[in-house]
Design a protein around this motif. Structure first.
Motif, mmCIF file in Angstrom:
data_model
loop_
_atom_site.group_PDB
_atom_site.id
_atom_site.type_symbol
_atom_site.label_atom_id
_atom_site.label_comp_id
_atom_site.label_asym_id
_atom_site.label_seq_id
_atom_site.Cartn_x
_atom_site.Cartn_y
_atom_site.Cartn_z
ATOM 1 N N GLN A 81 -23.719 -20.173 16.515
ATOM 2 C CA GLN A 81 -23.377 -21.463 15.898
ATOM 3 C C GLN A 81 -21.871 -21.617 15.769
ATOM 4 O O GLN A 81 -21.321 -22.686 16.062
ATOM 5 C CB GLN A 81 -24.050 -21.590 14.529
ATOM 6 N N GLN A 82 -21.204 -20.550 15.338
ATOM 7 C CA GLN A 82 -19.747 -20.628 15.215
ATOM 8 C C GLN A 82 -19.089 -20.761 16.580
ATOM 9 O O GLN A 82 -18.108 -21.495 16.744
ATOM 10 C CB GLN A 82 -19.221 -19.397 14.469
ATOM 11 N N PHE A 83 -19.622 -20.063 17.564
ATOM 12 C CA PHE A 83 -19.076 -20.163 18.914
ATOM 13 C C PHE A 83 -19.237 -21.574 19.466
ATOM 14 O O PHE A 83 -18.291 -22.150 20.038
ATOM 15 C CB PHE A 83 -19.769 -19.161 19.832
ATOM 16 N N ALA A 105 -11.712 -17.896 27.218
ATOM 17 C CA ALA A 105 -13.124 -18.155 26.920
ATOM 18 C C ALA A 105 -13.603 -19.453 27.561
ATOM 19 O O ALA A 105 -14.757 -19.548 28.011
ATOM 20 C CB ALA A 105 -13.343 -18.203 25.411
ATOM 21 N N LEU A 106 -12.730 -20.458 27.640
ATOM 22 C CA LEU A 106 -13.129 -21.747 28.223
ATOM 23 C C LEU A 106 -13.476 -21.629 29.701
ATOM 24 O O LEU A 106 -14.228 -22.443 30.237
ATOM 25 C CB LEU A 106 -12.004 -22.773 28.037
ATOM 26 N N GLY A 107 -12.975 -20.619 30.357
ATOM 27 C CA GLY A 107 -13.247 -20.447 31.781
ATOM 28 C C GLY A 107 -14.446 -19.564 32.074
ATOM 29 O O GLY A 107 -14.699 -19.248 33.239
ATOM 30 N N LEU A 108 -15.190 -19.173 31.021
ATOM 31 C CA LEU A 108 -16.314 -18.249 31.194
ATOM 32 C C LEU A 108 -17.635 -18.908 30.821
ATOM 33 O O LEU A 108 -17.661 -19.991 30.237
ATOM 34 C CB LEU A 108 -16.094 -17.004 30.312
ATOM 35 N N ALA A 129 -14.490 -14.861 23.016
ATOM 36 C CA ALA A 129 -14.072 -15.643 21.844
ATOM 37 C C ALA A 129 -14.355 -14.925 20.528
ATOM 38 O O ALA A 129 -13.882 -15.362 19.470
ATOM 39 C CB ALA A 129 -14.790 -16.992 21.858
ATOM 40 N N TYR A 130 -15.103 -13.854 20.577
ATOM 41 C CA TYR A 130 -15.594 -13.162 19.382
ATOM 42 C C TYR A 130 -14.518 -12.934 18.309
ATOM 43 O O TYR A 130 -14.747 -13.225 17.129
ATOM 44 C CB TYR A 130 -16.225 -11.835 19.822
ATOM 45 N N PRO A 131 -13.311 -12.434 18.638
ATOM 46 C CA PRO A 131 -12.325 -12.159 17.579
ATOM 47 C C PRO A 131 -11.766 -13.406 16.912
ATOM 48 O O PRO A 131 -11.088 -13.295 15.891
ATOM 49 C CB PRO A 131 -11.207 -11.411 18.321
ATOM 50 N N LEU A 132 -12.004 -14.588 17.487
ATOM 51 C CA LEU A 132 -11.434 -15.817 16.954
ATOM 52 C C LEU A 132 -12.336 -16.508 15.937
ATOM 53 O O LEU A 132 -11.878 -17.392 15.210
ATOM 54 C CB LEU A 132 -11.151 -16.805 18.096
#
Length: 670
Positions: free
Chosen positions: A209-211, A289-292, A301-304
């Motif tokens: 959900q956060q992602f 992350a936007l390119g994956l 994106a996990y650490p963000l």
């Protein structure tokens, strides 16, 4: 042996308690157990400055320390054995105070197939802090992120190497709601100790959900604009020109907020260029992350994501307040699977005290538990120890210092007689005491003294210059006119290299040189920068001394290791010896022993803990006899406790990095 290694131990179908060897005797008397009629305080106050440095490059610091898989460093408790993360999250297993793994979120030890390749773990009925149930799907999701090419977990940081978890774990599947199955590539006993207690289980619902919310917001900003801002911010921050950083800071912060992220708090980064560098990391990881796609994107994106600051775990406490660089307040989780913790509230002071005031809070009663720094003023330490209101845990951290010999032919200390002679010249306990001002722990192997695998039978011989000279003369050396031994025109002389930024190491090296001179060995201490000089020497064949074309003879260097003795495999295995064809590896001293090679393989593929203990104790015996290193001392961990701090259900082990492993029983007796 590898810096930032994640190798580990154990996997067995038997209960760990049934096969664990007796622990070594603690170096300090254990604390008394609380009386049956004791009452406990509602709140324990802990002083533990948050790490401000990101673990991963381009990962912004949270200012609250390790609270997620992205910054958990429990395999290397150099300053913090994962306490903050374990307060709020759980793994399938956890460590006891002998560094052995025991079930945590499972209803017993995981089942193992006869071929040693498949583990089946049955989960307990429990829930996350938001009330959602823990399921096998959450476990499979979390481990899927660890297996992703873009894994951002701390255990995936192996430098240029493939992470251990990705080398040995093929796949993970949710069999049913409470059953998860792991399929290994090969037999790997360290899986249960280095992986299952270290990977904290995340809520799939919360993370996804956060992602999704983050990506939805990030996609509203043109990628070209993000890329341009990231490049400009990086260029300016690297220039370290404060006025230029300040000029660009506000615009970069606005861009970061526009993609749904919160910029690093100025409370934990007072320098504008450092703040700008953190923002650059946030933008760069977003662009990545936007390119994956799906799992790879989530892993990147996990650490963000917000849970790094306010995790939703299954641990005994849940986050109530989080003020980066200031304070973390935790409240007891009533639904914890072991029952509510005895202490209902934990308040962690994250501020970094001014220099010289690190002990003030615990000394004046403002703190109940205070983690003390590795480098600590000896007068202050002595004053603290005299305080009747305090007691201490002092343990050997999972890192150590050793005199490392170049064992290749042609080098002076390739001769085992000379290695033993140098060892016999050194009064190790006195040298460690003098160099570390009583804060280091003398050691005789690369296994932590609190470990289930430690060989208690090893001990340092007393200093004996007469025996040392006898050994030297047996090797064909004769005393020269300047009281230094000579053979075939060559003086028994060598340079001992040591990094210059740790005063204790320099002092220890000089003591070694002085005592060696009494035995007819001329050692010159050479202090060098670690970055880039000594690091380049140990990482690059043929391992020349800095500024020369001559390979080193002696190096006083340290290793940060993991909880399992298998972590040392890189330094002792003959297939890891460096050469012109194999220039970059960890066995740069050239050590080779067929029995050690065989035992290392057995240790990594044997699942019974008691059998593994026998294997690693034998390896320690061989190393003690052959002396590829002279083990010097372990980095000393120190934590001051108010007199009433202890465990409700028994005594704590003051000689273990995981002295507080029964977190729900941690209490302050009134």
């Amino acid at each position: 042996m590898r810096p930032k290694s994640v190798r580990g131990l154990f996997a067995t179908m038997l209960l760990v308690a049934a096969c664990s060897p007796a622990p070594p005797s603690p170096t300090l008397p254990p604390s008394a157990a609380p009386s049956p009629t004791a009452s406990f305080a509602d709140t324990i106050r802990i002083s533990m400055a948050a790490s401000l440095m990101p673990v991963w490059i381009n990962t912004p610091p949270t200012g609250v320390g390790p609270l997620s898989n992205a910054n958990f460093q429990a395999t290397r408790p150099y300053s913090d054995p994962g306490t903050r993360l374990r307060l709020v999250s759980d793994g399938l297993y956890k460590f006891d105070d002998q560094l052995a793994p025991i079930p945590d979120l499972t209803d017993g030890p995981c089942d193992l197939t006869p071929d040693g390749l498949t583990f089946t773990c049955h989960l307990l009925e429990t829930s996350f802090h938001d009330g959602s149930p823990l399921t096998a799907d959450d476990v499979a999701f979390t481990y899927g992120l660890a297996l992703a090419r873009t894994c951002s977990f701390e255990i995936c940081d192996e430098g240029d190497r493939v992470p251990g978890i990705q080398q040995h774990l093929k796949s993970v599947e949710a069999v049913d709601r409470l059953t998860v199955r792991f399929h290994l590539v090969d037999k790997w006993a360290p899986f249960i100790t280095s992986i299952l207690p270290i990977v904290m289980i995340d809520s799939r619902k919360v993370v996804t959900q956060q992602f999704e919310a983050f990506m939805s917001k990030a996609r509203t900003v043109p990628l070209a604009d993000l890329d341009a801002m990231a490049k400009r911010a990086e260029e300016v921050s690297l220039g370290k020109a404060e006025p230029r950083c300040e000029q660009l800071l506000r615009a970069t912060q606005a861009t970061v907020r526009s993609i749904g992220l919160e910029p690093a708090d100025p409370a934990i980064r007072t320098n504008a260029c450092d703040l700008l560098g953190d923002l650059t990391g946030q933008l760069g990881r977003t662009i990545w992350a936007l390119g994956l796609k799906r799992t790879e994107a989530i892993a990147a994106a996990y650490p963000l994501l917000p849970f790094n600051l306010r995790p939703t775990g299954t641990g005994p406490w849940k986050v109530s307040q989080a003020q980066p660089g200031k304070e973390l307040v935790l409240e007891a989780f009533a639904g914890y699977h072991e029952g509510p913790p005895k202490t209902s509230r934990i308040v962690i002071d994250l501020s970094t005290p001014p220099s010289g005031e690190v002990s003030r809070s615990i000394a004046t009663g403002g703190t109940d538990i205070q983690q003390l720094p590795e480098q600590f003023d000896s007068d202050t330490w002595k004053a603290l120890k005299r305080n009747p209101d305090l007691h201490f845990v002092r343990y050997a951290m999972l890192g150590y210092l050793a005199i490392q010999f170049n064992l290749r032919p042609g080098h002076i200390f390739a001769d085992p007689n000379l290695r033993e002679a140098l060892d016999r010249c050194i009064d190790k306990p006195d040298a460690v005491e003098a160099a570390t001002r009583g804060l280091g722990v003398p050691i005789n192997s690369d296994v932590a003294p609190s470990s289930w695998a430690y060989n208690n039978a090893l001990s340092s011989r007393p200093r004996d210059p007469v025996a040392a000279r006898r050994l030297i003369e047996q090797a064909g050396w004769r005393m020269g006119a300047d009281d230094v031994y000579v053979r075939k025109g060559q003086r028994l002389a060598s340079k001992l290299l040591v990094r210059s930024d740790f005063p204790d190491r320099t002092v220890f090296a000089r003591i070694v040189a002085s005592e060696a001179r009494d035995c007819g060995i001329d050692i010159t201490v050479s202090t060098e920068s670690f970055f880039p000089d000594l690091r380049s020497m140990i990482m690059t064949w043929p391992h020349n001394e800095p500024g020369t074309k001559h390979p080193f003879d002696l190096y006083l260097g340290g290793w940060v290791i993991g909880v399992d003795p298998d972590d040392a495999e890189g330094g002792w295995a003959s297939d890891r010896i460096t050469s012109a064809q194999h220039p970059n590896d960890t066995n740069y001293i050239g050590f080779s022993d067929p029995e050690v090679d065989r035992l290392l393989l057995e240790g990594s593929t044997t699942y019974a803990l008691a059998n593994r203990a026998t294997i690693y104790r034998r390896i320690q015996e061989i190393l003690a006899a052959k002396r590829p290193y002279i083990f010097a001392y372990a980095f000393g961990g120190k934590t001051a406790l108010a007199q009433g701090v202890g465990l409700a259900s028994g005594r704590l082990d003051p000689a273990s990095p995981f002295w507080n492993w029964r977190l729900t029983d941690l209490v302050l007796q009134r």
